[in-house]
Structure formats: structure tokens, C-alpha cells
Design an enzyme around this catalytic site. Structure first.
Site, PDB file in Angstrom:
ATOM      1  N   GLY A  59      -0.093  -6.932   5.454  1.00  0.00           N
ATOM      2  CA  GLY A  59      -0.306  -7.867   4.354  1.00  0.00           C
ATOM      3  C   GLY A  59      -1.683  -7.717   3.750  1.00  0.00           C
ATOM      4  N   CYS A  86      -0.431  -3.732  11.443  1.00  0.00           N
ATOM      5  CA  CYS A  86      -1.618  -3.927  10.616  1.00  0.00           C
ATOM      6  C   CYS A  86      -2.004  -5.406  10.530  1.00  0.00           C
ATOM      7  CB  CYS A  86      -1.402  -3.278   9.252  1.00  0.00           C
ATOM      8  SG  CYS A  86      -2.961  -2.825   8.483  1.00  0.00           S
ATOM      9  N   TYR A  87      -1.797  -6.051   9.397  1.00  0.00           N
ATOM     10  CA  TYR A  87      -2.133  -7.479   9.349  1.00  0.00           C
ATOM     11  C   TYR A  87      -1.430  -8.230  10.477  1.00  0.00           C
ATOM     12  CZ  TYR A  87      -3.033 -12.187   7.637  1.00  0.00           C
ATOM     13  OH  TYR A  87      -3.453 -13.482   7.542  1.00  0.00           O
ATOM     14  N   HIS A 182       0.757   2.141  10.012  1.00  0.00           N
ATOM     15  CA  HIS A 182       2.068   1.743   9.474  1.00  0.00           C
ATOM     16  C   HIS A 182       3.170   2.690   9.943  1.00  0.00           C
ATOM     17  CE1 HIS A 182       0.916  -1.466   6.673  1.00  0.00           C
ATOM     18  NE2 HIS A 182      -0.243  -0.829   6.627  1.00  0.00           N
ATOM     19  N   GLU A 184       6.264   2.359   9.477  1.00  0.00           N
ATOM     20  CA  GLU A 184       7.422   2.332   8.567  1.00  0.00           C
ATOM     21  C   GLU A 184       7.307   3.332   7.419  1.00  0.00           C
ATOM     22  OE1 GLU A 184       4.954   0.244   8.779  1.00  0.00           O
ATOM     23  OE2 GLU A 184       4.758  -1.133   7.100  1.00  0.00           O
ATOM     24  N   VAL A 239      29.462  -1.043  -8.888  1.00  0.00           N
ATOM     25  CA  VAL A 239      29.533  -0.925  -7.432  1.00  0.00           C
ATOM     26  C   VAL A 239      29.602  -2.293  -6.742  1.00  0.00           C
ATOM     27  CG1 VAL A 239      28.291  -0.122  -5.381  1.00  0.00           C
ATOM     28  CG2 VAL A 239      28.305   1.276  -7.446  1.00  0.00           C
ATOM     29  N   ASP A 240      28.688  -3.193  -7.111  1.00  0.00           N
ATOM     30  CA  ASP A 240      28.595  -4.451  -6.367  1.00  0.00           C
ATOM     31  C   ASP A 240      29.838  -5.315  -6.547  1.00  0.00           C
ATOM     32  OD1 ASP A 240      26.113  -3.476  -5.786  1.00  0.00           O
ATOM     33  OD2 ASP A 240      25.057  -4.741  -7.229  1.00  0.00           O
ATOM     34  N   LYS A 383      21.764  -1.543  -1.369  1.00  0.00           N
ATOM     35  CA  LYS A 383      22.735  -0.795  -2.168  1.00  0.00           C
ATOM     36  C   LYS A 383      23.424   0.324  -1.370  1.00  0.00           C
ATOM     37  CE  LYS A 383      24.100  -0.454  -6.546  1.00  0.00           C
ATOM     38  NZ  LYS A 383      24.308  -1.598  -7.449  1.00  0.00           N
TER      39      LYS A 383
HETATM   40  N1  GLN Z   1      -5.495  -6.896   4.799  1.00  0.00           N
HETATM   41  C1  GLN Z   1      -5.664  -6.383   6.120  1.00  0.00           C
HETATM   42  C2  GLN Z   1      -6.764  -5.320   6.178  1.00  0.00           C
HETATM   43  O1  GLN Z   1      -7.254  -4.874   5.185  1.00  0.00           O
HETATM   44  C3  GLN Z   1      -4.350  -5.774   6.595  1.00  0.00           C
HETATM   45  C4  GLN Z   1      -3.927  -4.581   5.798  1.00  0.00           C
HETATM   46  C5  GLN Z   1      -2.515  -4.177   6.062  1.00  0.00           C
HETATM   47  O2  GLN Z   1      -1.737  -4.923   6.623  1.00  0.00           O
HETATM   48  N2  GLN Z   1      -2.154  -3.037   5.535  1.00  0.00           N
HETATM   49  O3  GLN Z   1      -7.175  -4.935   7.243  1.00  0.00           O
END
Ligand code: GLN
Length: 527
Positions: A59, A86-87, A182, A184, A239-240, A383
Site C-alpha cells: 500500500g 510490503c506495507y 512483491h 505477486e 461473454v458475460d 473475465k
Molecule cells: N508505502 C510503504 C513504503 O513505501 C509500502 C510500499 C508498498 O507496499 N509497496 O515502504
């Protein structure tokens, strides 16, 4: 209550990361059901969801700020594994007694190499490389300003980078994990592997979220919801709505009535094809409402694209409403083909605690007006999941994987005023273009291709006689997400045969051009 019967399910709390949707998709790709919910979901709602594991997204906020988002304390008491990204990792840290600081010289954006220093089930036997002293190395993607500077007393450090001491942290007993990178995003090479570890091995989720199971589940839920009452659905052939229709058909058979409004702005022979397939082949109950004249007379003299779009939407709602009123005494439910991305945008919220539902663009406000209850069997699906279920339901591949077609149809592909003769010319030109793309095996290689009618005449000469006729523009784009797009570099031979066929076969067109504008700045559709 989501009403979903999946026993294995992951809850993802959204702290506003640009990758939150991606995270949902990654978990679903593993065959595990998950939902993205606003970070301020309450304990009650979490209990109600009954997750097998919880993931906290990244975040933009900083935990250093006093009013920045925190997770409900309940997530640490629920007895299920938690993974903070991360956050998400930073709030696990501060909520459980560690510390986060802003350390400008230690911020990291982009590639980083993580060295695993303590064995952990999260990353065991997962590596991209190995260091000279035998430590497994992982190539990861970072994006953070803040840094964890001390971890909660019952946590250990699993991995570090040169600048980030706490790249992976864990409390193995409680099964709480934090990753500063990350997993993901695809730049983290072993990212999906790590998510899989967490979801399948650590949370012990079963991979039951398969198209067959989703279908069976959806049909069971519709039966449970609707009982022996009746449902109405606006079927467009897209489609939907097609997949919604088939699910309802299998669930409740002739208790479903589909209303197919033919606005006269469809592709070549499309209305017939929709009727042929759904009415004749699958045996659905379809009220066919030929409405070309109503749409075209409402559009007469109108040139402005936005006004045209509004008129087309309004006339559709009016006609659908008339049909629904006519059938109403018999019908209690209105079905809509709302899909997950339609509602997911509202899943990050600092004020409203609810998972708000955005009304469907075509029939917004209708359920209230018609006093019907709303049923949206696809509202948890992406989708690509909808398409796969469509295949399970026996819908043809070329319907499910067809290029997108705008709601207002040819209304926004005939530039300026919409007239029947223009639509007829355009339909034929578009058909030729699409046929040739199929022949050249390029249809599925481009993301969207269509013809546009330009009602400005240009001079031509055919068989020695002068022509002064409108222009057709061809447009084909390549894109991943439709937010940006490149014009497709189609082979000249293909463009040539399309142009020849259009000019030879369609009396009324004497010039064909190819649109070479990217998005941005040019939108994909012209209007
Ligand atoms: N905002 C937080 C930071 O800068 C987390 C960043 C993130 O979740 N990508 O460290």
C-alpha cells in the site's frame, strides 16, 4: 455472508497496492478461492468469511504516520496463517511490537537479490541461485520507502538483501510471515512459487477452484437462492450475459426468461446467431425484441458521441423495462452479468466498511425500479474465469474469446449521425476484415479489430465512372489490459486483400484506410 461453499479460501486485505488485483489472480491461478476486501473489514466480517489464511497487500501509506491503516487485531487471533506483503509486512511489524522507520538511503525500487539465511517452509527449496557461502538467493522486486528496523520479539529473520536486513521475517509457530518484496509481480521470479507455498502448504488450502467446480457451485447457489421463482435476464450475446444465461439455464431451466433487445447496432447477422444458438440450439426461453427503428429514430440527427451513448443506454433501459413490466407479475429476480472487476474497485475503502456494489452499466437502477431482487452469478469471477466456465457450459470458443464489442455497438463506430444504410455498409466491411483476419490466423493474435465508418466522401474511379463515396477505416490493436495499446503491424498482404474485398464487394465504399494511432493518445474505439 458471501454464500460461497468453498471450504478453502484466502482473504486478501487491500491496503491500496497497485498490485492488489494481481494478487487475487495469483491465488486464484493456484485453484484457491480468494476475495479482496477493504483493509478495514471488521472482525465479524472476517469470521463470517472464515478464511484459511490471510494476505495483507502492499500500500502507498506509511506506518510511521499515526493515522495510517492498520489491520483488525483479530487477524492475529484467528488462528490462521498471515502473510504481509510490503506495507502488509510493515503493519504486522508495528502491530506486533516491532519498528518501522523512514530511511531514505535504504529505500529500494526495482530488482534486488535476497539471501535466505534461515530455513523456512515459505521458501524452502526455492531459489534462483546460490551464493558462494551456500545461501539460496532469490531475485525479487522491491518498491518501498520505509524499512523494518526491528522485528517483534517472537519473529526471526529468514532472508535479507544487502540494504534490507528484514526482507523475509517469520513467526513459524504462529505461521505469520512478512515479505518486503512483491511476490505477486512476475519480476519476482519465484513469486508464484512462494505464494503457492503459503496458500497450499502453509494454509493447507485445497485447489478446488477449478472451472468445473466453479460451475457446479454456481448452479447450486442459483438454485438455493432462487428456489422455484422466476428470473429475467437481458441477454446481449456478449461473454458475460451469455455465460450468465447458461448458468441460469442449467440451474432453473424454463424459469429463466431472457430478453434480447436487438438495437440494430449489432455486427453482421449477430441477432440471428444469438437466437439460433440460445433459442434453437440450447432451448432457452427468449423474448426477442426487434428495436432497430426505436434506436435509430432516437439517434436521428445526433452527432455527439457522448449524447449517442446516453441515448442508446436510455432506450435500452426503456425497452427492457417495458418487457420486464409486461412479464413482472410472474418474475421475482433480475439477473445481471456483473463480474468481479466491476466491483473490485470499491474494495479499498477508508470510510465505508462495506463491499459496495457498482451497478451494471446497462441496467443500473433497474432492480429498484422494478422491485425485483438482484442475482449476479458471476460477481466473484474474473473475465478469464468466466470464459473457462463458458467452455464448461458448452458455449463455443469463438463466442467466448471474441474481441470486445462496445455496449453501444456500431452506434459508436459509425462516426457522427447513425443511419441504417451506414450501419449496413459498416457491418459488411467489418465482416470482411474479421474473416480475413481469421483466414490469416491473426484474429486471436490481435486484441481487438474492427472497421469504422467515416461519413465523409472521397473521390474514386471504378470502371471509368466517377465515385464519390464514404471511407472505411480499419483498426486493429494489441494490448494486454486495454489501458494502453499499440496499433497492430498487420501484414501488407492482409491489408491489401481486406481493402480489395471491401471495395469490390461493397457498393458504396471506394476507399479504405488503416488507423496507425496508439493509445494513448487515441482511444481504441473512435467515439
Ligand atoms: N508505502 C510503504 C513504503 O513505501 C509500502 C510500499 C508498498 O507496499 N509497496 O515502504
Amino acid at each position: 455472508m458471501t454464500g460461497n461453499i468453498y471450504t478453502s479460501r484466502i482473504l486478501i486485505l487491500n491496503f491500496g497496492s497497485q498490485y492488489s488485483q494481481l494478487l487475487v489472480r495469483r491465488v486464484r491461478e493456484l485453484g484457491v478461492y480468494c476475495e479482496l476486501r477493504a483493509w478495514d473489514i471488521t472482525e465479524m466480517q472476517i469470521r463470517d468469511f472464515a478464511p484459511h489464511g490471510i494476505i495483507l497487500s502492499g500500500g502507498p501509506e506509511s506506518t510511521i504516520k499515526s493515522n495510517s491503516p492498520r489491520a483488525s487485531e483479530y487477524i492475529f487471533q484467528a488462528g490462521v496463517p498471515v502473510l504481509g506483503i510490503c506495507y502488509g509486512m510493515q503493519i504486522i511489524t508495528v502491530q506486533l511490537g516491532g519498528q518501522v522507520n523512514k530511511t531514505t538511503n535504504l529505500r529500494e525500487f526495482g530488482y534486488a537479490q535476497v539471501a535466505v539465511i534461515t530455513n523456512s517452509p515459505l521458501v524452502q527449496n526455492i531459489q534462483d541461485d546460490i551464493s558462494s557461502n551456500g545461501q539460496p538467493l532469490l531475485d525479487v522486486w522491491m518498491s518501498h520507502n520505509d524499512n523494518v528496523t526491528s522485528i517483534p520479539h517472537d519473529f526471526i529473520t529468514v532472508a535479507s538483501t544487502k540494504t534490507c536486513k528484514f526482507a523475509i521475517v517469520a513467526n513459524e509457530i504462529k505461521r505469520f510471515y512478512g515479505v518486503q518484496f512483491h511476490p505477486e509481480v512476475t519480476h519476482t521470479k519465484q513469486g508464484q512459487h512462494i505464494i503457492k507455498r503459503f496458500v497450499l502448504d502453509i494454509c493447507c488450502c485445497q485447489a478446488l477452484w477449478t472451472p468445473t467446480q466453479i460451475k457446479i457451485n454456481a448452479i447450486a447457489r442459483i438454485r438455493e437462492q432462487v428456489g422455484d421463482e422466476r428470473v429475467i435476464l437481458g441477454l446481449s450475446g456478449g461473454v458475460d450475459s451469455s455465460v450468465t444465461a447458461m448458468l441460469l439455464h442449467y440451474a432453473i431451466g424454463d424459469h429463466l426468461t431472457c430478453v434480447f433487445v436487438d438495437n440494430g447496432l449489432l455486427r453482421f447477422d449477430e441477432a440471428n446467431q444469438v437466437l439460433e444458438m440460445f433459442r434453437n440450439h440450447f432451448g432457452l426461453n427468449i423474448v426477442y425484441v426487434p428495436s432497430e427503428n426505436r434506436f435509430l429514430s432516437a439517434l436521428a440527427g445526433i452527432k455527439d458521441p457522448e449524447v449517442k451513448r446516453k441515448i442508446i443506454g436510455r432506450v435500452f433501459i426503456k425497452i427492457f423495462e417495458e418487457q420486464a413490466q409486461r412479464l413482472k407479475s410472474d418474475i421475482q429476480w433480475l439477473a445481471q452479468g456483473t463480474i468481479y472487476p466491476d466491483i473490485i474497485e470499491s474494495a479499498v475503502s477508508t470510510t465505508s466498511k462495506a463491499h459496495m456494489i457498482k451497478s451494471h452499466h446497462n441496467v443500473g437502477g433497474l432492480p429498484k425500479k422494478l422491485k425485483m431482487r438482484l442475482i449476479e452469478p458471476l460477481k466473484e469471477l474474473f473475465k478469464d474465469e468466466v470464459r473457462k466456465i463458458g467452455l464448461e457450459l458448452g458455449l463455443p470458443y469463438d463466442i467466448l474469446y471474441r474481441h470486445p464489442f462496445p455496449g453501444p455497438g456500431l452506434g459508436v463506430r459509425v462516426l457522427g449521425e447513425v443511419k441504417k444504410e451506414y450501419c449496413d455498409l459498416l457491418r459488411r466491411a467489418d465482416l470482411i476484415f474479421i474473416e480475413e483476419l481469421h483466414k490469416a490466423n491473426l484474429y486471436y493474435k490481435v486484441s481487438q479489430a474492427f472497421a469504422v465508418f467515416i461519413p465523409i466522401s472521397s473521390v474514386g474511379i471504378m470502371g471509368d465512372s466517377r465515385k464519390y463515396q464514404p471511407v472505411i477505416s480499419l483498426r486493429a490493436v494489441e494490448t494486454i489490459d486495454f489501458m494502453t495499446a499499440q496499433w497492430a503491424h498487420l501484414p501488407y498482404e492482409l491489408l491489401e486483400s481486406v481493402s480489395n474485398r471491401i471495395i469490390n464487394e461493397i457498393d458504396g465504399i471506394s476507399r479504405v484506410v488503416y488507423d496507425i494511432s496508439g493509445k494513448p493518445p487515441a482511444t481504441i474505439e473512435w467515439e
